[in-house]
Scaffold this motif. Sequence first.
Motif, mmCIF file in Angstrom:
data_model
loop_
_atom_site.group_PDB
_atom_site.id
_atom_site.type_symbol
_atom_site.label_atom_id
_atom_site.label_comp_id
_atom_site.label_asym_id
_atom_site.label_seq_id
_atom_site.Cartn_x
_atom_site.Cartn_y
_atom_site.Cartn_z
ATOM 1 N N LEU A 161 0.764 -1.233 -0.099
ATOM 2 C CA LEU A 161 -0.127 -0.057 0.005
ATOM 3 C C LEU A 161 1.020 1.157 -0.083
ATOM 4 C CD1 LEU A 161 -2.503 1.308 0.263
ATOM 5 C CD2 LEU A 161 -2.785 1.009 2.717
ATOM 6 N N ALA A 162 1.997 1.233 0.827
ATOM 7 C CA ALA A 162 3.044 2.528 0.810
ATOM 8 C C ALA A 162 3.519 2.685 -0.588
ATOM 9 C CB ALA A 162 3.978 2.309 1.954
ATOM 10 N N LEU A 163 3.750 1.582 -1.270
ATOM 11 C CA LEU A 163 4.451 1.795 -2.476
ATOM 12 C C LEU A 163 3.561 2.301 -3.518
ATOM 13 C CD1 LEU A 163 6.856 1.354 -4.356
ATOM 14 C CD2 LEU A 163 6.059 -1.077 -4.961
ATOM 15 N N ARG A 164 2.274 1.882 -3.472
ATOM 16 C CA ARG A 164 1.063 2.506 -4.497
ATOM 17 C C ARG A 164 0.849 3.935 -3.990
ATOM 18 N NH1 ARG A 164 -3.623 -1.504 -5.014
ATOM 19 N NH2 ARG A 164 -4.056 0.086 -6.815
ATOM 20 N N LEU A 165 0.965 4.296 -2.780
ATOM 21 C CA LEU A 165 0.576 5.714 -2.485
ATOM 22 C C LEU A 165 1.722 6.441 -2.857
ATOM 23 C CD1 LEU A 165 -0.919 5.099 1.076
ATOM 24 C CD2 LEU A 165 -1.980 5.771 -0.950
ATOM 25 N N ARG A 166 3.290 5.900 -2.961
ATOM 26 C CA ARG A 166 4.134 6.889 -3.225
ATOM 27 C C ARG A 166 4.120 7.325 -4.655
ATOM 28 N NH1 ARG A 166 7.064 3.663 0.381
ATOM 29 N NH2 ARG A 166 7.943 2.454 -0.942
ATOM 30 N N THR A 167 3.742 6.232 -5.467
ATOM 31 C CA THR A 167 3.945 6.552 -6.849
ATOM 32 C C THR A 167 2.453 7.210 -7.347
ATOM 33 O OG1 THR A 167 2.566 4.399 -7.078
ATOM 34 C CG2 THR A 167 5.092 4.391 -7.400
ATOM 35 N N ALA A 168 1.679 7.666 -6.370
ATOM 36 C CA ALA A 168 0.561 8.303 -6.607
ATOM 37 C C ALA A 168 0.724 9.837 -6.642
ATOM 38 C CB ALA A 168 -0.758 7.995 -6.019
ATOM 39 N N ASP A 169 0.074 10.338 -7.816
ATOM 40 C CA ASP A 169 0.345 11.936 -7.564
ATOM 41 C C ASP A 169 -0.174 12.557 -6.471
ATOM 42 O OD1 ASP A 169 0.951 14.581 -8.428
ATOM 43 O OD2 ASP A 169 -0.819 14.870 -9.579
ATOM 44 N N GLY A 170 0.629 13.360 -5.667
ATOM 45 C CA GLY A 170 0.228 14.127 -4.375
ATOM 46 C C GLY A 170 -0.129 13.410 -3.133
ATOM 47 N N LEU A 171 0.026 11.858 -3.143
ATOM 48 C CA LEU A 171 0.017 11.073 -2.028
ATOM 49 C C LEU A 171 1.157 10.735 -1.306
ATOM 50 C CD1 LEU A 171 -3.056 8.967 -3.505
ATOM 51 C CD2 LEU A 171 -3.240 11.134 -2.245
ATOM 52 N N GLN A 172 2.215 11.450 -1.456
ATOM 53 C CA GLN A 172 3.301 10.937 -0.905
ATOM 54 C C GLN A 172 3.287 11.194 0.364
ATOM 55 O OE1 GLN A 172 3.213 12.663 -3.851
ATOM 56 N NE2 GLN A 172 3.980 11.294 -5.245
ATOM 57 N N ALA A 173 2.761 12.190 1.012
ATOM 58 C CA ALA A 173 2.731 12.567 2.617
ATOM 59 C C ALA A 173 1.733 11.547 3.174
ATOM 60 C CB ALA A 173 2.214 13.882 2.575
ATOM 61 N N VAL A 174 0.936 10.537 2.742
ATOM 62 C CA VAL A 174 0.095 9.701 3.460
ATOM 63 C C VAL A 174 0.764 8.483 3.826
ATOM 64 C CG1 VAL A 174 -2.064 8.329 2.999
ATOM 65 C CG2 VAL A 174 -1.807 10.392 1.821
ATOM 66 N N VAL A 175 0.344 8.289 4.901
ATOM 67 C CA VAL A 175 1.263 7.083 5.901
ATOM 68 C C VAL A 175 0.269 5.969 6.194
ATOM 69 C CG1 VAL A 175 2.731 6.536 7.661
ATOM 70 C CG2 VAL A 175 2.924 8.919 6.828
ATOM 71 N N PRO A 176 0.608 4.899 5.647
ATOM 72 C CA PRO A 176 -0.695 3.591 5.910
ATOM 73 C C PRO A 176 0.026 2.859 7.021
ATOM 74 C CG PRO A 176 0.892 3.145 4.054
ATOM 75 C CD PRO A 176 1.344 4.611 4.519
ATOM 76 N N SER A 177 -1.009 2.272 7.793
ATOM 77 C CA SER A 177 -0.872 1.145 8.556
ATOM 78 C C SER A 177 -1.817 0.063 8.625
ATOM 79 C CB SER A 177 -0.524 1.764 10.123
ATOM 80 O OG SER A 177 -1.834 2.470 10.376
ATOM 81 N N VAL A 178 -1.454 -1.253 8.810
ATOM 82 C CA VAL A 178 -2.125 -2.147 8.614
ATOM 83 C C VAL A 178 -2.313 -3.074 9.857
ATOM 84 C CG1 VAL A 178 -2.926 -4.451 7.180
ATOM 85 C CG2 VAL A 178 -1.920 -2.170 5.953
ATOM 86 N N SER A 179 -3.691 -3.380 10.254
ATOM 87 C CA SER A 179 -3.570 -4.238 11.637
ATOM 88 C C SER A 179 -4.706 -5.196 11.247
ATOM 89 C CB SER A 179 -3.713 -3.479 12.747
ATOM 90 O OG SER A 179 -3.732 -4.363 13.947
ATOM 91 N N ASN A 180 -4.718 -6.461 11.228
ATOM 92 C CA ASN A 180 -5.608 -7.392 11.155
ATOM 93 C C ASN A 180 -6.406 -7.138 9.926
ATOM 94 O OD1 ASN A 180 -4.808 -8.616 13.623
ATOM 95 N ND2 ASN A 180 -6.432 -7.341 14.731
#
Length: 448
Positions: free
Chosen positions: A61-80
């Motif tokens: 998910l982090a890789l996909r967000l980094r490659t998207a325009d304007g979403l480099q500042a979005v930080v993901p976390s996954v639990s269960n």
Amino acid sequence: MPIVDRKPRTFSGKPLVWLLCLLIACASGAAWSVPAALLAKPAASSPTTDPAADRDTRDKLALRLRTADGLQAVVPSVSNGVATLDGLVRDEARRKTAAAIAAQTPGVVKVENRVEVHTGLGTRLRAAFDLMVAKLIQLVAATPLLLVAVAIVLLASWLGGFFARRLNWLRIKSSNPYMDGLLKRVVQSVAVLIGVLVALDLLGATSLVGAVLGSAGVVGLVVGFAFRDIAENYVSGVLLSLRRPFSPGDHVVIDTREGKIVALSSRATVLMTMDGNELLIPNAMVFKSIMLNYSRNPKRRFDFTVSIDATESISKSSALALEQIAKVPGVLNDPAPSSVVKDFAPTGIVLQFFGWVDQRESDLGKTRGEAIRLVKAAFATAGIDQPQTTYNIVSKRASAEETAPPKENESTRGAQADTSVNRDIDTQLAAAQRAEDKNLLDSGETKP
């Protein structure tokens, strides 16, 4: 021994009753407590968590967000399997895009979007800086490919210049200097354009190529309106080169401007005036103006007028003048000199004389001046008077010792006359032609 008469014992049932009551009470309490425990539903067991799977999902998910325009500042976390998004974006559309990307990521069962929309200047500057860094990283990564693309463009430019200098190999060389230069520029421009297209395709910028080609028409219209005069002069230069109404060194008059042709450039026609000044006339004006080319026909006619008194013979005066004109060096016998009576007025008779010269051998002005001098001398010798329109009144008596000064008559011989071609501006004309490095009329020949 006394006999003890013992009274036989009897069994009582009260203790048994109490025991039965106690057992019933205990059984009742057990009946109320045990079924509740037995009938209660077993609690659902929580699913077992896999931290490794959550980390893998988070990385994807982090890789996909980094490659998207304007979403480099979005930080993901996954639990269960639940993805939580935190960070800042510039608008609501990017916030929704981040949630959509998280929902489409394998391993995510639920998305909790905590991303906030922030339009502050600092956020925008930070986003721009992050984008610039990302672009620089991509540029550094693509440096080898970029060098190859630059090499392709340089090679195409060299090949274009190589073939432009050897148009005879392509059988498209023109004898017209202007068109020859235009063909060279077209060949080189086409070669460079092909190199640029190949380089862009190598860099994967095919969409940019389509955009450039698609906007070429609009850009052409805008440039055409903005540089209409320049384009008009350029097209006029092409048409003048094709028609070739003059050559370098020709003596012309263009819209009341007289001089000799120096060169024809892409924007203007360079003229050397008879005073030795350089004059630039826009090609559009030259193309649309009335042009008089004195050098196109080597034979040129001159004329002048002479007034005689009304008492003089017209035929005798004309014959004498024509005889003197024919003696002038440089005057042609074919066509022969001629004359007409231009006017007959109370002030006298006006005769007009004509003569022809070859401009390649004689100067028109010098020949005309010599003809006027000889006619004046011949009229003075023959006693042909000018119109007597001026009277001189002498108010004193001349003494016997005073005599009138002798009059000197003009010689009728023209052996000493100079009728050579006027070379006054030839030196300046030649220097201007040598300095004009883009003379589109220069075909390697020099004009005498």
